[in-house]
Design a protein around this motif. Sequence first.
Motif, short mmCIF file in Angstrom:
data_model
loop_
_atom_site.label_atom_id
_atom_site.label_comp_id
_atom_site.label_asym_id
_atom_site.label_seq_id
_atom_site.Cartn_x
_atom_site.Cartn_y
_atom_site.Cartn_z
N SER A 1 -2.91 20.52 -11.26
CA SER A 1 -2.14 20.79 -9.87
C SER A 1 -1.42 19.56 -9.32
CB SER A 1 -3.35 21.25 -8.94
OG SER A 1 -4.28 19.95 -8.53
N PHE A 2 -1.61 18.55 -10.26
CA PHE A 2 -0.61 17.29 -9.65
C PHE A 2 0.40 17.14 -10.98
CE2 PHE A 2 -5.14 16.41 -8.23
CZ PHE A 2 -4.89 16.54 -6.89
N ASP A 3 1.28 16.48 -10.43
CA ASP A 3 2.35 16.17 -11.49
C ASP A 3 1.59 14.80 -12.25
OD1 ASP A 3 4.47 14.74 -12.80
OD2 ASP A 3 5.76 14.39 -11.44
N GLN A 4 1.46 15.05 -13.47
CA GLN A 4 0.79 13.97 -14.27
C GLN A 4 1.42 12.63 -14.28
OE1 GLN A 4 -2.46 14.55 -15.67
NE2 GLN A 4 -2.01 16.01 -13.87
N GLU A 5 2.75 12.83 -14.58
CA GLU A 5 3.39 11.59 -14.48
C GLU A 5 3.44 10.74 -13.24
OE1 GLU A 5 7.44 11.36 -15.63
OE2 GLU A 5 7.05 12.77 -17.09
N ALA A 6 3.13 11.56 -12.03
CA ALA A 6 3.01 10.83 -10.66
C ALA A 6 1.50 10.35 -10.84
CB ALA A 6 3.28 11.72 -9.61
N VAL A 7 0.45 11.06 -11.13
CA VAL A 7 -0.87 10.46 -11.33
C VAL A 7 -0.74 9.10 -12.13
CG1 VAL A 7 -3.14 10.84 -11.97
CG2 VAL A 7 -1.90 12.65 -10.77
N HIS A 8 -0.31 8.95 -13.17
CA HIS A 8 -0.29 7.89 -14.11
C HIS A 8 0.54 6.85 -13.26
CE1 HIS A 8 -0.91 10.95 -17.67
NE2 HIS A 8 -2.03 10.94 -16.92
N ALA A 9 1.65 7.04 -12.65
CA ALA A 9 2.40 5.89 -12.26
C ALA A 9 1.77 5.32 -10.91
CB ALA A 9 3.71 6.71 -11.52
N HIS A 10 0.99 6.31 -10.14
CA HIS A 10 0.21 5.87 -9.17
C HIS A 10 -0.94 4.87 -9.74
CE1 HIS A 10 -2.96 5.53 -5.94
NE2 HIS A 10 -3.81 6.14 -6.62
N GLU A 11 -2.04 5.28 -10.83
CA GLU A 11 -2.71 4.54 -11.35
C GLU A 11 -2.15 3.02 -12.04
OE1 GLU A 11 -5.80 8.10 -12.83
OE2 GLU A 11 -4.56 6.80 -14.43
N ASN A 12 -1.01 3.25 -12.44
CA ASN A 12 -0.50 2.02 -12.95
C ASN A 12 0.12 1.00 -11.77
OD1 ASN A 12 -0.74 2.64 -15.69
ND2 ASN A 12 1.32 3.80 -15.81
N ALA A 13 0.41 1.61 -10.68
CA ALA A 13 0.83 0.70 -9.65
C ALA A 13 -0.50 0.12 -9.00
CB ALA A 13 1.38 1.60 -8.35
N VAL A 14 -1.63 0.94 -9.04
CA VAL A 14 -2.93 0.33 -8.55
C VAL A 14 -3.23 -0.78 -9.37
CG1 VAL A 14 -5.18 0.76 -7.66
CG2 VAL A 14 -3.41 2.11 -7.22
N SER B 1 0.98 -1.31 0.12
CA SER B 1 0.06 0.01 -0.08
C SER B 1 0.90 1.17 0.04
CB SER B 1 -0.95 -0.12 1.06
OG SER B 1 -1.76 -1.00 1.12
N ALA B 2 2.03 1.18 0.61
CA ALA B 2 2.84 2.34 0.94
C ALA B 2 3.37 2.82 -0.47
CB ALA B 2 4.18 2.32 1.73
N ILE B 3 3.50 1.83 -1.27
CA ILE B 3 4.12 2.15 -2.61
C ILE B 3 2.73 2.47 -3.58
CG2 ILE B 3 5.26 1.15 -4.85
CD1 ILE B 3 6.22 -1.09 -2.59
N ALA B 4 1.66 1.86 -3.63
CA ALA B 4 0.72 2.03 -4.40
C ALA B 4 -0.26 3.45 -4.32
CB ALA B 4 -0.15 0.81 -4.76
N ASN B 5 -0.11 3.92 -2.99
CA ASN B 5 -1.27 4.91 -2.72
C ASN B 5 -0.39 6.22 -2.51
OD1 ASN B 5 -3.25 2.96 -2.81
ND2 ASN B 5 -2.87 2.28 -0.39
N VAL B 6 0.90 6.20 -2.27
CA VAL B 6 1.55 7.36 -2.21
C VAL B 6 2.79 7.38 -2.82
CG1 VAL B 6 2.84 9.07 -0.59
CG2 VAL B 6 0.95 7.78 0.10
N THR B 7 2.97 7.76 -3.99
CA THR B 7 4.30 7.47 -4.95
C THR B 7 5.10 8.51 -4.41
OG1 THR B 7 3.45 9.20 -6.49
CG2 THR B 7 2.62 6.96 -7.09
N ASP B 8 6.43 7.99 -5.02
CA ASP B 8 7.72 8.87 -4.67
C ASP B 8 7.52 10.24 -5.18
OD1 ASP B 8 8.57 6.49 -3.84
OD2 ASP B 8 9.84 5.87 -5.56
N ALA B 9 6.93 10.44 -6.02
CA ALA B 9 6.79 11.86 -6.63
C ALA B 9 5.59 12.60 -6.01
CB ALA B 9 6.30 11.73 -8.18
N GLY B 10 5.38 11.84 -4.83
CA GLY B 10 4.54 12.95 -3.72
C GLY B 10 3.07 12.89 -4.13
N PHE B 11 2.39 11.94 -4.92
CA PHE B 11 0.96 11.95 -5.38
C PHE B 11 0.29 11.06 -4.20
CE2 PHE B 11 -2.76 10.21 -7.16
CZ PHE B 11 -3.59 11.42 -7.35
N ASP B 12 -0.49 11.60 -3.34
CA ASP B 12 -1.11 10.96 -2.38
C ASP B 12 -2.60 10.75 -2.42
OD1 ASP B 12 -2.16 10.02 0.02
OD2 ASP B 12 -1.08 11.61 1.54
#
Lengths: 150, 418
Positions: free
Chosen positions: B307-320, B5-16
């Motif tokens: 208002s979000f880093d788009q790459e971080a959003v996509h990375a989050h979705e891909n992780a989920v 969960s820690a990886i998939a819900n809060v990405t390194d790029a800071g998307f929470d």
Amino acid sequence: MMDLRELYQEVILDHGKNPRNHRFPEPHNREGRGYNPLCGDKVTLRLQLDGDKITDVGFMGQGCAISQASCSTMTQAIKGKTVEEADALFSKFHAMVMGEADADDDFESLGKLAVFAGVREFPMRVKCATLGWHTLNQALRDEHREATTE
Amino acid sequence: MTRPSAIANVTDAGFDARRVRDDFPALHQDVHGKPLVYLDSAATTLKPRVVIDAVADVYARDCANIHRAVHLLSQRATARFEEAREKVRAFLNANDTNEVIFTRGTTESVNLVAQSWARTFLREGDEVLITELEHHSNIVPWQIVCQQVGAELVVVPMTDRGEITREAFEEQLSSRTRLVAMAHVSNALGTVLPVEELTGLAHERGAVVLLDGAQAVSHVPVDVQALDCDFYTFSGHKLYGPTGVGVLYGRERLLEGMPPYQGGGDMIRSVTFAETIYNDLPYKFEAGTPNIAGAIGLGAAIDYLKSFDQEAVHAHENAVLRYATKALGSVAGLRLIGTAPGKVASASFLMDAVHPHDIGTIVDSEGVAIRTGHHCAQPVMEHFGVAATARASLGLYNTTEDVDALIRALHKVKELFG
């Protein structure tokens, strides 16, 4: 909170898994085809009509537990019945699953079909329960077109 | 079950994603006595508060028709509407706001191109090329226009993983192909098509390319100049915006040469009974009072996403999605439909001896909203020999906890149908 067991009664699960009269009767002289455009479910119903009596009936097709169980119990309920009796059953069944006001007292006369009373609480599933009956209606009228639940 | 969960819900790029959930009022409700778990964003995304407020504010404050009156409310509404157009232009990296036409949605955008461009320029014997994984709204408009002009509809088959390969595409592409219309991302399967490469091949043959971006805009970067497509279509409501508003991007040169799609107000410069002079782009294609609040709401949605880093959003979705794919795969008797590498946001599946509609009803009783049915892509269902699938699809607010809730609900399905 909705009660799933009201919808998925044992009888429905049983008939959904092992539908009765899941075959085409020979001979047969009427056929109906049903289609639910919402989910893509299809059913073909064939029956032998001697005079105004349904002497044999069966169905093939694929669908959810509700639609399969409904077809299955319907074929059991109408075998040996007259067209008029089958029509009357459909009216009562329809009123029950639609939750129409005066439908309540009538459940007993529906026999096993009364297990579908729970469908009233699931408006999105009413069409699953009535697909077979619409198809029957079409077969009895011998209209050469597809019955749909729309 | 493992819980990264820690990886998939809060990405390194800071998307929470957990914090983002606070922005979506619809997420904070119980259904059937259980907290809502929304896994149907491919059908429509939920709306953040800023979008809801923007729409309400138009009606509460700037409630006026646009491009017409001299009064202040109309000036404000017009300015906000045109600001929204500029936001869409920047979002798509279009060259000019003239190339951004507001429509009712993807479906209307596709129909506009079919009836304005294709009906005007296609001749008998020409071919329109689509793919096997299209949504009905990228099939039927082409069937209609092909019938009208005597052109032929040609279909690129997909693989059993749900991919459109370059080889299959090239096999169907011919010197008679005048238009290629294809999804950027498949709605039923989540496949990302290699649209840049395929567009290049189509252009080599002189064909015009339309991309259906309905499922792409919220999950992959879109740059119409980099894609080099001629038309790009999407709906606001799948991009966290309101329903009833969508966009057609078109290359200016093509739009200039196209006749109007509908006649009415705003699309004309002057009308006499003898002759009507059409307005300039983009208004030529915006007959009638548009969905003013919808377009402004869509602009607010784009601001929100920015208002979000788009790459971080996509990375989050891909992780989920990776988490979901693994978790679903561990449910005995469950089969995933559509397994293309690099797919995004959607997991379609079947369960042994349980019809998708029964799955849908049972998981709904657990508070989990998924889509069941043919997903308006019946040829896809036919390819896999099924009438319907169950589909869980993701938005930026979904977390691995949502996936866990789905898996628990699927175990209920198994219990009941045991």
